[in-house]
Design an enzyme around this catalytic site. Structure first.
Site, PDB file in Angstrom:
ATOM      1  N   ASP A  62       0.843  -1.435   0.132  1.00  0.00           N
ATOM      2  CA  ASP A  62      -0.029   0.031  -0.045  1.00  0.00           C
ATOM      3  C   ASP A  62       1.048   1.077   0.070  1.00  0.00           C
ATOM      4  O   ASP A  62       0.531   2.199  -0.715  1.00  0.00           O
ATOM      5  CB  ASP A  62      -0.994   0.167   1.067  1.00  0.00           C
ATOM      6  CG  ASP A  62      -1.411  -1.360   1.412  1.00  0.00           C
ATOM      7  OD1 ASP A  62      -2.427  -1.731   0.400  1.00  0.00           O
ATOM      8  OD2 ASP A  62      -1.436  -2.186   2.245  1.00  0.00           O
TER       9      ASP A  62
ATOM     10  N   HIS B 163      -4.575  -3.379   6.319  1.00  0.00           N
ATOM     11  CA  HIS B 163      -4.237  -3.534   5.005  1.00  0.00           C
ATOM     12  C   HIS B 163      -5.851  -3.852   4.460  1.00  0.00           C
ATOM     13  O   HIS B 163      -6.079  -5.196   4.196  1.00  0.00           O
ATOM     14  CB  HIS B 163      -3.026  -4.699   4.813  1.00  0.00           C
ATOM     15  CG  HIS B 163      -3.236  -5.150   3.225  1.00  0.00           C
ATOM     16  ND1 HIS B 163      -2.845  -4.419   2.320  1.00  0.00           N
ATOM     17  CD2 HIS B 163      -3.595  -6.282   2.744  1.00  0.00           C
ATOM     18  CE1 HIS B 163      -2.950  -5.182   1.426  1.00  0.00           C
ATOM     19  NE2 HIS B 163      -3.409  -6.239   1.375  1.00  0.00           N
TER      20      HIS B 163
HETATM   21  P1  NAX Z   1      -2.639 -18.347  -4.183  1.00  0.00           P
HETATM   22  O1  NAX Z   1      -3.903 -18.922  -4.016  1.00  0.00           O
HETATM   23  O2  NAX Z   1      -1.760 -18.379  -5.535  1.00  0.00           O
HETATM   24  O3  NAX Z   1      -1.424 -19.225  -3.379  1.00  0.00           O
HETATM   25  C1  NAX Z   1      -1.883 -19.376  -1.977  1.00  0.00           C
HETATM   26  C2  NAX Z   1      -0.917 -20.618  -1.649  1.00  0.00           C
HETATM   27  O4  NAX Z   1      -1.157 -20.877  -0.300  1.00  0.00           O
HETATM   28  C3  NAX Z   1      -1.565 -22.081  -2.403  1.00  0.00           C
HETATM   29  O5  NAX Z   1      -0.396 -22.355  -3.117  1.00  0.00           O
HETATM   30  C4  NAX Z   1      -2.020 -22.882  -1.285  1.00  0.00           C
HETATM   31  O6  NAX Z   1      -2.240 -24.094  -1.424  1.00  0.00           O
HETATM   32  C5  NAX Z   1      -1.361 -22.391  -0.144  1.00  0.00           C
HETATM   33  N1  NAX Z   1      -1.804 -22.482   1.144  1.00  0.00           N
HETATM   34  C6  NAX Z   1      -3.306 -22.553   1.407  1.00  0.00           C
HETATM   35  N2  NAX Z   1      -3.280 -22.991   2.691  1.00  0.00           N
HETATM   36  C7  NAX Z   1      -2.183 -23.127   3.174  1.00  0.00           C
HETATM   37  C8  NAX Z   1      -1.764 -23.657   4.488  1.00  0.00           C
HETATM   38  N3  NAX Z   1      -2.450 -24.145   5.668  1.00  0.00           N
HETATM   39  N4  NAX Z   1      -0.372 -23.732   4.719  1.00  0.00           N
HETATM   40  C9  NAX Z   1       0.372 -23.735   3.525  1.00  0.00           C
HETATM   41  N5  NAX Z   1       0.117 -23.239   2.324  1.00  0.00           N
HETATM   42  C10 NAX Z   1      -1.058 -23.045   2.344  1.00  0.00           C
HETATM   43  O7  NAX Z   1      -2.320 -16.997  -3.507  1.00  0.00           O
HETATM   44  P2  NAX Z   1      -1.318 -15.795  -3.571  1.00  0.00           P
HETATM   45  O8  NAX Z   1      -1.706 -15.063  -4.763  1.00  0.00           O
HETATM   46  O9  NAX Z   1      -0.089 -16.236  -3.633  1.00  0.00           O
HETATM   47  O10 NAX Z   1      -1.810 -14.889  -2.380  1.00  0.00           O
HETATM   48  C11 NAX Z   1      -1.541 -15.412  -0.911  1.00  0.00           C
HETATM   49  C12 NAX Z   1      -2.016 -14.420   0.097  1.00  0.00           C
HETATM   50  O11 NAX Z   1      -1.567 -13.061  -0.084  1.00  0.00           O
HETATM   51  C13 NAX Z   1      -3.783 -14.204  -0.113  1.00  0.00           C
HETATM   52  O12 NAX Z   1      -4.323 -14.450   1.216  1.00  0.00           O
HETATM   53  C14 NAX Z   1      -3.806 -12.782  -0.657  1.00  0.00           C
HETATM   54  O13 NAX Z   1      -5.053 -12.348  -0.234  1.00  0.00           O
HETATM   55  C15 NAX Z   1      -2.589 -12.332   0.108  1.00  0.00           C
HETATM   56  N6  NAX Z   1      -2.311 -10.829  -0.320  1.00  0.00           N
HETATM   57  C16 NAX Z   1      -1.790 -10.067   0.596  1.00  0.00           C
HETATM   58  C17 NAX Z   1      -1.302  -8.689   0.059  1.00  0.00           C
HETATM   59  C18 NAX Z   1      -0.891  -7.837   1.215  1.00  0.00           C
HETATM   60  O14 NAX Z   1      -0.403  -6.664   0.639  1.00  0.00           O
HETATM   61  N7  NAX Z   1      -0.827  -8.003   2.201  1.00  0.00           N
HETATM   62  C19 NAX Z   1      -1.390  -8.359  -1.496  1.00  0.00           C
HETATM   63  C20 NAX Z   1      -1.662  -9.496  -2.289  1.00  0.00           C
HETATM   64  C21 NAX Z   1      -2.279 -10.648  -1.803  1.00  0.00           C
HETATM   65  O15 NAX Z   1      -3.639 -10.191  -1.972  1.00  0.00           O
END
Ligand code: NAX
Length: 334
Positions: free
Chosen positions: A159, A187
């Site tokens: 952000d 956030h």
């Molecule tokens: P993806 O769905 O591409 O990847 C997430 C991965 O996490 C998947 O491979 C899934 O298998 C794995 N996963 C799920 N549960 C798990 C667990 N218990 N232990 C280990 N791995 C697990 O999502 P991605 O685009 O990589 O985003 C990941 C997270 O970041 C989301 O929650 C998203 O909303 C968040 N974000 C945070 C941002 C920030 O600024 N703080 C911005 C970007 C993003 O939106």
């Protein structure tokens, strides 16, 4: 050669992981003289994909990547770790707000907090990126009674970077000339990106921009809703920019902020003196030095800013209420 640091990344086979891991292994976060061991956590069905990511990491022949651990067990992933980047969680889909995700993603952070408490190295630093990042950070830290609350942080650097980018575009300057933006609070779409104390090429940003209507009606909502704008355009949530902000956060936390500059970091709210609600992770301006950070206190607000500050703090309290059954014993006393 330094002793390798152990860096855990959860959700390592996901979209953010695909960008983050390669930059970590290249030395962008911890330095070009710091070898690392990547300890990558995934859920069992994603382990095959994670193996592919590990093959590619190997194929890069990164000189700093000394070893890799691939696991679906948090106690293995966090064993001895110096850094933990908690990315693994569901991302928002089209039209979803972060709060919709809260009960889906919260339980993940209960188990991970416990595993960190049991297995991480003393002095571990934990960055929560998976959404809702601030509240997931609170959950994680509350289950890690032996790790001080200050060693946990939620990411608002994306952000912060988005704010700088919008300001550079508006004023025809480079982001390198923009200093001391602040993102306050959560956030989420209530965050308050504040330019009151920012400078552009050394001059006060509000004077250089000189367009309060733009600031209030375009800049703030656009930064607040940039995640949704990216989803609408790309069909997926921000990944490379989120990974880049994660690299920036670790780099700054580890190596410091230059001069009087600060960056935005969501840290225990009691470290700030601005009247934020207690017992949440709240984004403040922070200065970093010697691997530690402090909140920059004593900055002033106008009435507009004070209202925005309250709105985002109230949302964090609401989120904390939603997850109250997921919180562990350690809260304010850590
Ligand atoms: P993806 O769905 O591409 O990847 C997430 C991965 O996490 C998947 O491979 C899934 O298998 C794995 N996963 C799920 N549960 C798990 C667990 N218990 N232990 C280990 N791995 C697990 O999502 P991605 O685009 O990589 O985003 C990941 C997270 O970041 C989301 O929650 C998203 O909303 C968040 N974000 C945070 C941002 C920030 O600024 N703080 C911005 C970007 C993003 O939106």
């Amino acid at each position: 050669m330094k002793t390798p640091l152990r860096v855990a990344v959860t959700g390592a086979a996901g979209n953010i992981g695909y960008s983050l891991l390669f930059r970590l292994a290249a030395g962008d976060a911890l330095g070009l003289d710091q070898p690392i061991i990547l300890q990558m956590l995934e859920i069992t069905p994603a382990m095959k994909g994670l193996e592919g990511v590990a093959m590619e990491l190997g194929d890069c022949a990164f000189p700093l990547l000394h070893d890799m651990v691939l696991t679906d067990d948090p106690t293995v992933a966090f064993n001895g770790v110096d850094w933990a980047l908690l990315v693994g969680a569901k991302p928002r889909g089209k039209g979803m707000e972060r709060k919709d995700l809260i009960l889906d993603n919260g339980p993940i952070f209960v188990d991970q907090g416990k595993a960190l408490n049991e297995r991480a190295a003393d002095g571990v630093r934990v960055l929560t990126i998976g959404n809702p990042a601030n509240t997931n950070c609170l959950i994680t830290s509350s289950h890690a009674p032996d790790i001080p609350r200050k060693q946990f942080m939620a990411m608002t650097r994306l952000d912060h970077n988005r704010s700088m980018s919008q300001m550079a575009e508006k004023t025809g300057t480079q982001t390198a000339e923009i200093k001391n933006v602040i993102v306050w609070g959560n956030h989420s779409s209530t965050q308050f990106p504040d330019i009151r104390h920012a400078t552009i090429a050394g001059k006060p940003a509000p004077q250089v921009i000189n367009d309060d209507g733009w600031y209030r009606d375009q800049f703030i909502p656009r930064v607040q809703k940039r995640g949704a704008e990216i989803i609408a355009a790309r069909g997926h949530s921000s990944a490379a920019s989120a990974a880049s902000a994660g690299i920036d956060t670790v780099h700054t936390w580890n190596s410091g902020t230059p001069g009087d500059e600060w960056v935005s970091m969501a840290v225990p709210s009691e470290l700030g003196s601005y009247g934020a609600p207690e017992n949440v992770y709240f984004s403040y301006p922070c200065r970093c030095k010697n691997g530690d950070y402090e909140v920059v206190n004593g900055l002033d607000f106008d009435d507009f800013g004070r209202d925005k500050f309250k709105i985002t703090g109230d949302e964090l309290v609401e989120e904390r209420e939603v997850v109250k059954n997921l919180l562990g014993v350690k809260q304010l006393q850590g």
